[in-house]
Design a protein around this motif. Structure first.
Motif, PDB file in Angstrom:
ATOM      1  N   GLY B 207       7.998   1.488   2.899  1.00 28.84           N
ATOM      2  CA  GLY B 207       6.671   1.024   2.543  1.00 28.84           C
ATOM      3  C   GLY B 207       5.647   2.008   1.991  1.00 28.84           C
ATOM      4  O   GLY B 207       4.456   1.772   2.145  1.00 28.84           O
ATOM      5  N   SER B 208       6.064   3.078   1.333  1.00 32.03           N
ATOM      6  CA  SER B 208       5.060   3.930   0.693  1.00 32.03           C
ATOM      7  C   SER B 208       4.212   3.119  -0.277  1.00 32.03           C
ATOM      8  O   SER B 208       2.998   3.310  -0.380  1.00 32.03           O
ATOM      9  CB  SER B 208       5.728   5.081  -0.077  1.00 32.03           C
ATOM     10  OG  SER B 208       6.265   6.039   0.798  1.00 32.03           O
ATOM     11  N   SER B 209       4.859   2.193  -0.980  1.00 35.04           N
ATOM     12  CA  SER B 209       4.079   1.337  -1.884  1.00 35.04           C
ATOM     13  C   SER B 209       3.665   0.039  -1.202  1.00 35.04           C
ATOM     14  O   SER B 209       2.499  -0.337  -1.237  1.00 35.04           O
ATOM     15  CB  SER B 209       4.871   1.032  -3.163  1.00 35.04           C
ATOM     16  OG  SER B 209       5.981   0.194  -2.902  1.00 35.04           O
ATOM     17  N   VAL B 210       4.610  -0.619  -0.535  1.00 30.19           N
ATOM     18  CA  VAL B 210       4.314  -1.949   0.008  1.00 30.19           C
ATOM     19  C   VAL B 210       3.199  -1.867   1.051  1.00 30.19           C
ATOM     20  O   VAL B 210       2.258  -2.669   1.041  1.00 30.19           O
ATOM     21  CB  VAL B 210       5.579  -2.580   0.625  1.00 30.19           C
ATOM     22  CG1 VAL B 210       5.241  -3.923   1.252  1.00 30.19           C
ATOM     23  CG2 VAL B 210       6.664  -2.740  -0.421  1.00 30.19           C
ATOM     24  N   VAL B 211       3.313  -0.903   1.950  1.00 26.43           N
ATOM     25  CA  VAL B 211       2.320  -0.816   3.018  1.00 26.43           C
ATOM     26  C   VAL B 211       1.173   0.113   2.619  1.00 26.43           C
ATOM     27  O   VAL B 211       0.005  -0.277   2.621  1.00 26.43           O
ATOM     28  CB  VAL B 211       2.978  -0.318   4.321  1.00 26.43           C
ATOM     29  CG1 VAL B 211       1.929  -0.102   5.403  1.00 26.43           C
ATOM     30  CG2 VAL B 211       4.037  -1.312   4.773  1.00 26.43           C
ATOM     31  N   TRP B 374       2.987   9.152  -4.555  1.00 31.54           N
ATOM     32  CA  TRP B 374       3.871  10.327  -4.574  1.00 31.54           C
ATOM     33  C   TRP B 374       5.185  10.034  -3.851  1.00 31.54           C
ATOM     34  O   TRP B 374       6.272  10.443  -4.297  1.00 31.54           O
ATOM     35  CB  TRP B 374       3.151  11.534  -3.970  1.00 31.54           C
ATOM     36  CG  TRP B 374       4.041  12.668  -3.549  1.00 31.54           C
ATOM     37  CD1 TRP B 374       4.131  13.219  -2.310  1.00 31.54           C
ATOM     38  CD2 TRP B 374       4.979  13.409  -4.367  1.00 31.54           C
ATOM     39  NE1 TRP B 374       5.055  14.227  -2.286  1.00 31.54           N
ATOM     40  CE2 TRP B 374       5.596  14.364  -3.531  1.00 31.54           C
ATOM     41  CE3 TRP B 374       5.363  13.331  -5.701  1.00 31.54           C
ATOM     42  CZ2 TRP B 374       6.563  15.257  -3.996  1.00 31.54           C
ATOM     43  CZ3 TRP B 374       6.344  14.204  -6.164  1.00 31.54           C
ATOM     44  CH2 TRP B 374       6.925  15.163  -5.322  1.00 31.54           C
ATOM     45  N   GLY B 375       5.118   9.294  -2.787  1.00 31.98           N
ATOM     46  CA  GLY B 375       6.335   8.938  -2.062  1.00 31.98           C
ATOM     47  C   GLY B 375       7.276   8.087  -2.897  1.00 31.98           C
ATOM     48  O   GLY B 375       8.497   8.300  -2.894  1.00 31.98           O
ATOM     49  N   ILE B 376       6.691   7.130  -3.601  1.00 32.40           N
ATOM     50  CA  ILE B 376       7.524   6.272  -4.453  1.00 32.40           C
ATOM     51  C   ILE B 376       8.156   7.085  -5.578  1.00 32.40           C
ATOM     52  O   ILE B 376       9.349   6.927  -5.894  1.00 32.40           O
ATOM     53  CB  ILE B 376       6.650   5.125  -5.005  1.00 32.40           C
ATOM     54  CG1 ILE B 376       6.405   4.089  -3.907  1.00 32.40           C
ATOM     55  CG2 ILE B 376       7.290   4.473  -6.217  1.00 32.40           C
ATOM     56  CD1 ILE B 376       7.657   3.356  -3.480  1.00 32.40           C
ATOM     57  N   LEU B 377       7.373   7.972  -6.163  1.00 33.45           N
ATOM     58  CA  LEU B 377       7.946   8.844  -7.193  1.00 33.45           C
ATOM     59  C   LEU B 377       9.088   9.680  -6.621  1.00 33.45           C
ATOM     60  O   LEU B 377      10.079   9.943  -7.297  1.00 33.45           O
ATOM     61  CB  LEU B 377       6.864   9.766  -7.758  1.00 33.45           C
ATOM     62  CG  LEU B 377       5.784   9.091  -8.610  1.00 33.45           C
ATOM     63  CD1 LEU B 377       4.738  10.106  -9.034  1.00 33.45           C
ATOM     64  CD2 LEU B 377       6.410   8.423  -9.841  1.00 33.45           C
ATOM     65  N   SER B 378       8.951  10.095  -5.372  1.00 39.93           N
ATOM     66  CA  SER B 378       9.984  10.933  -4.747  1.00 39.93           C
ATOM     67  C   SER B 378      11.332  10.235  -4.685  1.00 39.93           C
ATOM     68  O   SER B 378      12.374  10.888  -4.789  1.00 39.93           O
ATOM     69  CB  SER B 378       9.566  11.318  -3.327  1.00 39.93           C
ATOM     70  OG  SER B 378       8.361  12.029  -3.333  1.00 39.93           O
ATOM     71  N   VAL B 379      11.314   8.928  -4.466  1.00 42.79           N
ATOM     72  CA  VAL B 379      12.590   8.202  -4.486  1.00 42.79           C
ATOM     73  C   VAL B 379      13.237   8.386  -5.856  1.00 42.79           C
ATOM     74  O   VAL B 379      14.430   8.711  -5.952  1.00 42.79           O
ATOM     75  CB  VAL B 379      12.376   6.692  -4.228  1.00 42.79           C
ATOM     76  CG1 VAL B 379      13.703   5.948  -4.340  1.00 42.79           C
ATOM     77  CG2 VAL B 379      11.746   6.465  -2.876  1.00 42.79           C
ATOM     78  N   GLY B 380      12.440   8.206  -6.891  1.00 41.25           N
ATOM     79  CA  GLY B 380      12.971   8.326  -8.246  1.00 41.25           C
ATOM     80  C   GLY B 380      13.361   9.739  -8.622  1.00 41.25           C
ATOM     81  O   GLY B 380      14.116   9.946  -9.581  1.00 41.25           O
TER      82      GLY B 380
END
Lengths: 468, 468, 468
Positions: B207-211, B374-380
């Motif tokens: 949930g970096s993006s969702v939450v 930044w967390g979501i980018l980290s997945v990518g």
């Protein structure tokens, strides 16, 4: 046809059996993680107890040390500490790992092996980063961090933050992990039984010595080296009370610690499938109660009124003491161990303050050091032979003096001596080295004015900004 | 005879196998519930952090928002939100449910399906109220509530309580559930891989993006619309510090959040049988430490002294950032992700305060919005291909740019843009509508005098009543 | 050969089956322990709520009672209470124990058995100290302690500590365990169904009557006997508000209690393998929200502004009420039960304060007593026949009035009457006896000056020592 059926059936049985074993592993990892999380939460308990027992002008600083030590500890233990502690085979094989971390550095003398430290697992590189290793890392990490946070209480209200940061790296990378290797990582103290016939070697179920004495001895030596807070001792050398500023914090912190201790002790099986966890939990509960009640009775009859801060320290003392023997003793013995600890902590705190003239604002040396030693002795006295079959590679269960094995008590005593020597010397040397890089103690102006703004960049309580 | 025996044996094997599967379900429900409980407890952490970072004259109000948002969220999510989010088949089938909630409303274009929202499960009526659905509801509910509580920090010390109540119903029934459906409920962002070949679609483990981004974007837009607190900016337009009133609250709250995060991230497997939970937990721990330590180093070398409130925000930032990639990255990558977040949050908070001139008293936009992105980018970037086989219906494991799949990073970026657009627009519209029903902001007199008595009917601190 | 293979295979199947059953036991013990730990942590919640709702001059005393009651309770329950409550066969056999504690003392009348109390298990001697018994002890102990801590709120700010200590031993050894035996230990209230056809007997899933009403009735009787605090009622007999001193404490405490309640209710299955735990957890969550929101609406429309302390009490009231019916009712019914409780607690608190003129500083009588009774009635009204097959030895599931079984409501009413009679009488007698040994109430000087120094030997807040 039946043969094919049987073959098919045998395959199903094997698959089902495999699923069952996977389920055991899963339950053990779940248990280790959840109890580890509870131990992690103890950080909040330490922060509250230490901050409540010290003064309002230093709250941000005391809180700040208890906060950052968690981060420092994680980084230090991840990089170096875990490898030194657990990079040998000992604990990992019992945890069901695949021995990939097998790398204990040991010396061999007279046909005997003496493990000194691990050499694998540094930085948790992908090669070793399996689920069981990760669970073990998390659990051991929060144990180490408990140790690292203990000295902050004894050196509170005067420790320079930079010095604290450096010292905390030392405790998390070297001081704690080495001793922990000796007891839990397959090192030489765990081999005292195999090598010299001293019971099952140094037995410490959940860390009265590994965690609490390491912290408590570092606390005592640190407080001695730091010197007392300004105003603690009068011109006549008499100790003056410096009351803590917030009792609700102390009580809340104690409850959080008592909650976390149910992770600390029962979690030390590293296995939810070991139903001994229930006995461990209840023994822990009983000793915590006896510690608090012992301190209540002692302070009430000694001083006329109970002393709430001592009641809290009594509960902590009871839990520190039961930490080593919790899996090995009866319920009534747990009550006795806690009761003794609850009185001992009060007597010890007064002795350290008034006779040794060491200023330990929160009593960390007594709670964790003295009562940790009492806990280790308790294993050698009260272990009743119902648990610990094959512990440390020695056949049979663990028995103390009262159940027929005096050599187990000898192993306990030896472990205590080694603990004091190792931790005392390392703390002394480390603080000296750190002190040559940056002063260990804040300036007189900072100490008198409060450490919050100069050291932490912020007021702990900014009431004026709010009430206006 | 043997045939009968074999038949009997086969029956026993089948029964035993059934018991094993039941045991797996039980362990998964136990795991989901316990980690869900830990996430619920994070409400207390948010309440403490936000209240500690604001002023004493508003404590009952800030506490009150963080308190009631939990109740509002439960009611709104029970009635409407859960159905919209999870009323499609996506998450429920992976959770072992029986697809009774299968009811995603989707549009079909060019042979592709685009899920928009669920249509079943409202009010948890008896027909759908099975144990797996209940466990899923509880876990998703506490996630949603985390989102709902984030904006209260950014709009603290001036948000009218009635407006807050209405807005919180909107976020729990519509704003959050719709975006969560798109990512976790089988909706169109999860289908970006299947439909357009963008990696495994928008991947957000916990949930970096969702939450967090949903909460952070709502916080930023809300704080902008609300305007700064009286006195925050001088006549010259320069920002003036309004210090929080209670640092121990902030530290305690941060520790509670760090504790709860071990439910948040590892619990997101919804399965105790998935031993990846241990890796997830350790990655979360490492990033939390690196975030706090990064903020320590940055503030110390930038400003001369560390800033305790920024250390806390740094830890939160590290955890927000690792929330999306926690299951997909290595231990060293987790340290790096946290370190960047710990610096980023400080830089971002100053940028928002001094350049954008938006007054976000607790830094919620930076912690949850910026570091969530930044967390979501980290997945990518860092997903290393060791986990996520078949994620979102795309064969193979999840890999980021550094491990050979740049399209995964594109999916991350797309998810961020959609998040900002959806949440930003909905927050704007909702606050406008709410503002037409009841003023969004308290009166000048109430703000200057403190919101506690006029808004919550009670003094936050009634010291005079006690000391007399 | 095939025969040998089949024999071997049969052995493997039996072994695997045995492992599966062991795994179930392990999961159940893990579940019981972890939820028990969460309930233990509720002690901290009670301490905070009660201390926050009372005055600053008594914080160490209020905290001290909530702290030491935990230790007293453990000792009393270990020595005597557990044996009296669970020394019969009832609960132990359902927990998978081996009936070694079978020792219910019962009278026989007209062919019927009426269980009165257990007679085995005192002091947890080694003979009975197995893992299942230990887990059961821990769980029952923390339940009892919840009861024991409730009256401290109602008698706060004037109860002499020595009197409190003695009374707490009475409640943990006799008052609670006897009633708990009647409902949960195989005693006569659980036999009302078998003996008289009243539904499934008195059904209380997690303790609306056993835990909360026992605490609430003791609170009401105690507060009445203790008399109001000095200054509570004016010369005209009108009640004057004495505001609590710290709302953040109250909110934090309420959140801790709400967190712990997820151990309290779902844990009461004593089995992680019973997936009903998920339904129980969600029902608890829904009622907690409805209670808080009900109190919000009621106070807002009644008084113009919401009252934060009542919002907190509303959430607690909702949870108290759902405690008995949580496993037996639907989600919408849970909302309704909580909503009623949230209003009821406000009405009841005002009634007790202004009409009965009993001074209960924290509203414990209303929260736990009145809403506990409402919870028990709810079982008799809303139990929907989906759970409880064979409960208390009566065939079929549990149904309330609205689902066709009015006799279940009669059993609820009877259990309430017996509770009030037993607890009321015992509290009265015990406080009289204790009062003949040591005064129950502090002196006027102590009450006016604050109880902290004279009773607990320490200032609760020593700000002057810190700020200087």
């Amino acid at each position: 046809m039946p043969d094919a059926t049987i073959t098919e059936l045998a395959k199903q049985v094997a698959e089902t059996h495999k699923l069952v074993l996977d389920g055991q592993t899963a339950l053990n990892i779940v248990w280790t993680l959840i109890t580890g999380f509870m131990v992690m939460f103890m950080q909040a308990g330490f922060a509250l107890v230490e901050t409540g027992l010290t003064r309002a002008k230093n709250v941000a600083h005391t809180m700040g040390m208890n906060f950052l030590v968690y981060a420092i500890g994680i980084i230090g233990f991840w990089a170096i500490g875990f490898g030194l502690q657990m990079g040998g085979v000992g604990a990992l094989s019992t945890f069901g790992g695949d021995s990939t971390l097998n790398g204990e550095f040991a010396i061999h003398l007279g046909g005997m092996e003496f493990g000194l430290f691990g050499t694998k697992g540094f930085f948790l590189t992908p090669a070793v980063y399996t689920a069981p290793v990760a669970a073990l890392f998390l659990f051991q990490m929060v144990f180490m961090d408990t140790t690292a946070t203990i000295p902050t209480g004894a050196m509170a209200e005067r420790w320079r933050f930079s010095s604290f940061v450096l010292f905390s790296f030392a405790i998390s990378t070297i001081i704690y992990p080495i001793y922990a290797n000796w007891v839990w990582g397959g090192g030489w103290l765990s081999q005292l039984g195999k090598n010299f016939g001293l019971g099952h070697g140094h037995v410490d179920f959940a860390g009265s010595s590994v965690v609490h004495m390491v912290g408590g001895v570092a606390a005592l030596v640190g407080a001695k080296m730091m010197g007392p807070r300004i105003g603690k001792y009068g011109a006549d050398g008499k100790a003056k009370p410096i009351p803590g500023h917030n009792m609700p914090m102390v009580v809340l912190g104690t409850f959080i610690l008592a909650f976390g201790w149910f992770g600390f002790n029962p979690g030390s099986t590293l296995a939810g499938t070991d139903t001994r966890i229930a006995i461990v939990a209840v023994n822990t509960m009983l000793a915590s109660a006896a510690g608090a009640f012992g301190a209540y009775l002692w302070t009430k009859f000694r001083f006329g009124t109970p002393d709430l801060s001592m009641l809290c320290n009594g509960m902590l003392a009871g839990m520190v003491a039961i930490t080593a023997p919790c899996a090995f003793v009866t319920a009534p013995a747990s009550i006795l161990i806690g009761l003794v600890a609850g009185v001992l902590v009060v007597v010890s705190a007064m002795f350290i303050e008034t006779v040794l003239k060491i200023d330990d604002p929160v009593g960390a040396s007594s709670v964790h050091g003295v009562c940790g030693a009492w806990g280790i002795l308790s294993v050698g006295l009260f272990a009743d032979g119902r648990y610990g079959d094959g512990w440390n590679g020695v056949p049979g269960t663990v028995r103390g003096l009262l159940y027929g094995d005096p050599s187990q008590l000898a192993a306990s005593c030896f472990g205590i001596l080694v603990n004091v020597a190792w931790v005392g010397a390392m703390t002394f040397v480390t603080l000296r080295i750190v002190g040559s890089l940056t002063p260990n103690r804040v300036s007189v102006e900072e100490e008198v004015g409060g450490l919050d703004v100069p050291e932490m960049g912020i007021e702990g309580y900014a009431l004026e900004g709010g009430v206006e």
